[in-house]
Scaffold this active site. Structure first.
Site, PDB file in Angstrom:
ATOM      1  N   ASN A   1       0.815  -1.216   0.000  1.00 20.80           N
ATOM      2  CA  ASN A   1       0.000   0.000   0.000  1.00 20.80           C
ATOM      3  C   ASN A   1       0.855   1.276   0.000  1.00 20.80           C
ATOM      4  O   ASN A   1       0.354   2.354   0.294  1.00 20.80           O
ATOM      5  CB  ASN A   1      -0.996  -0.011   1.174  1.00 20.80           C
ATOM      6  CG  ASN A   1      -0.312  -0.227   2.511  1.00 20.80           C
ATOM      7  OD1 ASN A   1       0.911  -0.162   2.598  1.00 20.80           O
ATOM      8  ND2 ASN A   1      -1.092  -0.471   3.541  1.00 20.80           N
TER       9      ASN A   1
ATOM     10  N   ARG B   1       3.701   7.357  11.186  1.00 25.80           N
ATOM     11  CA  ARG B   1       3.178   6.869  12.461  1.00 25.80           C
ATOM     12  C   ARG B   1       2.946   8.069  13.361  1.00 25.80           C
ATOM     13  O   ARG B   1       3.785   8.980  13.437  1.00 25.80           O
ATOM     14  CB  ARG B   1       4.147   5.887  13.148  1.00 25.80           C
ATOM     15  CG  ARG B   1       4.168   4.494  12.536  1.00 25.80           C
ATOM     16  CD  ARG B   1       2.840   3.746  12.707  1.00 25.80           C
ATOM     17  NE  ARG B   1       2.828   2.424  12.080  1.00 25.80           N
ATOM     18  CZ  ARG B   1       2.324   2.158  10.861  1.00 25.80           C
ATOM     19  NH1 ARG B   1       1.784   3.125  10.128  1.00 25.80           N
ATOM     20  NH2 ARG B   1       2.329   0.923  10.390  1.00 25.80           N
TER      21      ARG B   1
ATOM     22  N   GLN C   1      -4.130   3.704  18.435  1.00 28.36           N
ATOM     23  CA  GLN C   1      -5.206   3.529  17.466  1.00 28.36           C
ATOM     24  C   GLN C   1      -6.134   2.413  17.912  1.00 28.36           C
ATOM     25  O   GLN C   1      -5.628   1.350  18.259  1.00 28.36           O
ATOM     26  CB  GLN C   1      -4.622   3.219  16.084  1.00 28.36           C
ATOM     27  CG  GLN C   1      -3.914   4.421  15.510  1.00 28.36           C
ATOM     28  CD  GLN C   1      -3.579   4.309  14.031  1.00 28.36           C
ATOM     29  OE1 GLN C   1      -3.154   5.254  13.438  1.00 28.36           O
ATOM     30  NE2 GLN C   1      -3.774   3.167  13.424  1.00 28.36           N
TER      31      GLN C   1
ATOM     32  N   HIS D   1      -6.969   6.223  10.118  1.00 23.57           N
ATOM     33  CA  HIS D   1      -5.872   5.525   9.406  1.00 23.57           C
ATOM     34  C   HIS D   1      -6.410   4.793   8.161  1.00 23.57           C
ATOM     35  O   HIS D   1      -6.630   3.584   8.176  1.00 23.57           O
ATOM     36  CB  HIS D   1      -5.210   4.544  10.372  1.00 23.57           C
ATOM     37  CG  HIS D   1      -3.883   4.053   9.909  1.00 23.57           C
ATOM     38  ND1 HIS D   1      -2.995   3.434  10.741  1.00 23.57           N
ATOM     39  CD2 HIS D   1      -3.278   4.069   8.703  1.00 23.57           C
ATOM     40  CE1 HIS D   1      -1.906   3.107  10.070  1.00 23.57           C
ATOM     41  NE2 HIS D   1      -2.071   3.471   8.816  1.00 23.57           N
TER      42      HIS D   1
HETATM   43  P1  NDP Z   1      10.526   2.067   3.258  1.00 29.27           P
HETATM   44  O1  NDP Z   1      11.210   1.077   4.105  1.00 29.27           O
HETATM   45  O2  NDP Z   1      10.531   1.883   1.779  1.00 29.27           O
HETATM   46  O3  NDP Z   1      11.072   3.529   3.551  1.00 29.27           O
HETATM   47  C1  NDP Z   1      11.414   3.993   4.821  1.00 29.27           C
HETATM   48  C2  NDP Z   1      12.567   4.964   4.650  1.00 29.27           C
HETATM   49  O4  NDP Z   1      12.819   5.557   5.907  1.00 29.27           O
HETATM   50  C3  NDP Z   1      13.866   4.306   4.187  1.00 29.27           C
HETATM   51  O5  NDP Z   1      14.403   5.020   3.106  1.00 29.27           O
HETATM   52  C4  NDP Z   1      14.737   4.439   5.430  1.00 29.27           C
HETATM   53  O6  NDP Z   1      16.093   4.588   5.150  1.00 29.27           O
HETATM   54  C5  NDP Z   1      14.224   5.696   6.039  1.00 29.27           C
HETATM   55  N1  NDP Z   1      14.569   5.884   7.428  1.00 29.27           N
HETATM   56  C6  NDP Z   1      14.395   5.037   8.459  1.00 29.27           C
HETATM   57  N2  NDP Z   1      14.789   5.588   9.611  1.00 29.27           N
HETATM   58  C7  NDP Z   1      15.243   6.829   9.292  1.00 29.27           C
HETATM   59  C8  NDP Z   1      15.806   7.870  10.061  1.00 29.27           C
HETATM   60  N3  NDP Z   1      15.958   7.769  11.386  1.00 29.27           N
HETATM   61  N4  NDP Z   1      16.175   9.006   9.412  1.00 29.27           N
HETATM   62  C9  NDP Z   1      16.004   9.128   8.085  1.00 29.27           C
HETATM   63  N5  NDP Z   1      15.474   8.145   7.307  1.00 29.27           N
HETATM   64  C10 NDP Z   1      15.092   7.015   7.910  1.00 29.27           C
HETATM   65  O7  NDP Z   1       9.014   2.105   3.786  1.00 29.27           O
HETATM   66  P2  NDP Z   1       7.702   2.721   3.097  1.00 29.27           P
HETATM   67  O8  NDP Z   1       8.084   3.964   2.387  1.00 29.27           O
HETATM   68  O9  NDP Z   1       6.938   1.683   2.375  1.00 29.27           O
HETATM   69  O10 NDP Z   1       6.868   3.057   4.418  1.00 29.27           O
HETATM   70  C11 NDP Z   1       7.371   4.012   5.349  1.00 29.27           C
HETATM   71  C12 NDP Z   1       6.514   3.983   6.611  1.00 29.27           C
HETATM   72  O11 NDP Z   1       5.220   4.449   6.291  1.00 29.27           O
HETATM   73  C13 NDP Z   1       6.282   2.584   7.203  1.00 29.27           C
HETATM   74  O12 NDP Z   1       7.326   2.220   8.073  1.00 29.27           O
HETATM   75  C14 NDP Z   1       4.980   2.759   7.933  1.00 29.27           C
HETATM   76  O13 NDP Z   1       5.237   3.176   9.268  1.00 29.27           O
HETATM   77  C15 NDP Z   1       4.289   3.883   7.200  1.00 29.27           C
HETATM   78  N6  NDP Z   1       3.143   3.384   6.433  1.00 29.27           N
HETATM   79  C16 NDP Z   1       1.917   3.949   6.674  1.00 29.27           C
HETATM   80  C17 NDP Z   1       0.809   3.496   6.020  1.00 29.27           C
HETATM   81  C18 NDP Z   1      -0.521   4.138   6.215  1.00 29.27           C
HETATM   82  O14 NDP Z   1      -1.530   3.525   5.896  1.00 29.27           O
HETATM   83  N7  NDP Z   1      -0.593   5.365   6.709  1.00 29.27           N
HETATM   84  C19 NDP Z   1       0.854   2.349   5.093  1.00 29.27           C
HETATM   85  C20 NDP Z   1       2.219   1.931   4.803  1.00 29.27           C
HETATM   86  C21 NDP Z   1       3.294   2.402   5.506  1.00 29.27           C
HETATM   87  P3  NDP Z   1      17.055   3.319   4.999  1.00 29.27           P
HETATM   88  O15 NDP Z   1      16.612   2.651   3.735  1.00 29.27           O
HETATM   89  O16 NDP Z   1      18.390   3.897   4.924  1.00 29.27           O
HETATM   90  O17 NDP Z   1      16.825   2.481   6.203  1.00 29.27           O
END
Ligand code: NDP
Length: 389
Positions: free
Chosen positions: A150, A288, A317, A336
């Site tokens: 998603n 989140r 939630q 959400h």
């Molecule tokens: P990804 O894993 O593709 O992307 C997460 C990114 O965050 C990565 O590039 C990661 O970097 C980066 N990251 C992690 N920690 C840090 C930090 N401390 N500082 C800077 N960058 C950081 O996940 P998605 O994009 O698919 O999803 C992201 C988040 O969105 C999920 O974890 C979830 O919590 C939320 N989500 C919400 C949904 C909703 O319905 N509202 C549905 C789906 C997801 P690196 O690769 O270097 O680790």
């Protein structure tokens, strides 16, 4: 035979819809693979109609026939919180627990310790922070989620909420509904997005999709992430990279948040950070709720430091009815929902089925779906959660 406990959000208050008669559309578009080449969920079969409501109790993620045909027991409930909840009672002998981030079945260390038979916890969606991952590791429980299912749904919702905030859509719509025509009132907080500086915190699957979708609006794109994107990608979208979020937020008008919830990101959007943003900045956080300091956001909106806040994630939630984000000024919050459109449900229900087929047939779960396995962070989990707890 395994016992599978599935925690889903409650059915619609006006009853469960019949497909296709009660739905707005009759079908979903056929989609190609994800942009990075990852294939869509690929189970051996599905027992649901894509586009039907699957994420609530009666929808059962379309899993009942498959599970019962294979001799397993399925218990479905939305009653998930508190010691007397159905979930608390059923988890003690569950082999498999499935829940969605939209209605998370919190698997605390205490609950995991009580779930003596638990072998796998599946997140039907993305983000497994509702499971205590360190405890899952200690107990050798596998945790898997449907990576990418998603992400693009959330990116679309993010773009919508950026526009809703900057154009100030919500009060304008209310004036129309109320029979008014007060143009001056309607536009007193309405701006064009064109030319603004938009900053993306965490350029993963969602963050990159947000930048790609916002680029045609003529905005200046900025981002920060733990790792820099390839130079050709930065050039294509004219991206400005910032070393950290502190530097990012000072240089933008709109912030969108797409990092997982970890110890590092929890409470990151606090009073101090907000105070360094340009006056009248906007924040959209569909990652989140706990990444933001709840009360600092409210104060920043009240003082005018923030011009708007939107997103669809809360802590906890479901959010209590008196959660201040429901009523704070200039908010365009949704519950959400961004990752649980009917389109998204078809993808993560199929992905959940794929994970279960692998689990029951003793086949490898795709590494991109794995968070924790065999006592260690694995696959996506090794990358996303391991060092950031
Ligand atoms: P990804 O894993 O593709 O992307 C997460 C990114 O965050 C990565 O590039 C990661 O970097 C980066 N990251 C992690 N920690 C840090 C930090 N401390 N500082 C800077 N960058 C950081 O996940 P998605 O994009 O698919 O999803 C992201 C988040 O969105 C999920 O974890 C979830 O919590 C939320 N989500 C919400 C949904 C909703 O319905 N509202 C549905 C789906 C997801 P690196 O690769 O270097 O680790």
């Amino acid at each position: 035979m395994a016992k599978v406990v599935l925690v889903l959000y409650p059915d619609p208050v006006n009853g469960f819809p019949e497909f296709p008669k009660d739905y707005a559309r009759d079908s979903l578009p056929e989609l190609p693979d994800y942009p990075n080449g990852q294939t869509l969920p690929n189970p051996k079969g599905i027992d649901f109609t894509p586009g039907a409501l699957l994420g609530s109790v009666t929808g059962e993620l379309g899993l009942r026939k498959y599970l019962e045909d294979n001799g397993h027991e399925l218990v479905v409930t939305s009653d998930k919180d508190g010691e007397n909840s159905v979930f608390e009672r059923e988890l003690v002998d569950a082999d498999v627990i499935i829940s969605q981030p939209f209605w998370p079945a919190y698997l605390t260390p205490e609950r995991l310790a009580k779930s003596k038979n638990l072998k796998i916890a599946v997140t039907a969606g993305i983000g497994s922070d509702h499971v205590d991952l360190d405890t899952a590791n200690e107990l050798g429980i596998t945790v898997a989620e449907v990576t990418y299912s998603n992400s693009l749904s959330v990116a679309e919702h993010t773009v919508m909420q950026v526009l809703v905030l900057v154009r100030d859509f919500v009060p304008q719509h209310q004036i129309a509904v109320d029979g008014g025509w007060n143009i001056a009132d309607a536009v007193e907080r309405s701006y064009d997005l064109e030319g603004m500086d938009v900053g993306v915190f965490a350029a993963g699957r969602i963050g990159r999709a947000v930048m790609e979708r916002l680029a045609p609006f003529g905005v200046h794109l900025h981002y920060t992430d733990r790792f820099r994107l390839p130079a050709e990608y930065e050039e294509k979208y004219n991206l400005v990279f910032h070393e950290n979020i502190e530097d990012l937020v000072k240089n933008i008008d709109v912030l969108t948040v797409h990092a997982p919830l970890t110890d590092e990101t929890s409470g990151l959007l606090d009073e101090q950070l907000l105070s360094t943003m340009r006056r009248g900045s906007y924040i959209v956080n569909p990652a989140r709720g706990a990444i933001a300091d709840r009360d600092a956001i409210v104060r920043a909106l009240e003082s005018g430091q923030l011009a708007g806040y939107a997103g669809d994630v809360w802590a906890p939630q479901p959010a209590p009815v008196d959660h201040p984000w429901r009523t704070m000024p200039h908010n365009a919050m949704t519950t959400h929902t961004s990752g649980t459109s009917l389109s998204a449900q078809a993808k993560y229900a199929a992905g959940t089925r794929e994970i279960l087929e692998c689990f029951f047939e003793g086949r490898e779960i795709r590494p991109e779906y794995l968070i924790v396995q065999g006592g260690n962070y694995a696959g996506t989990g090794a990358h996303s959660y391991a060092e950031k707890k």
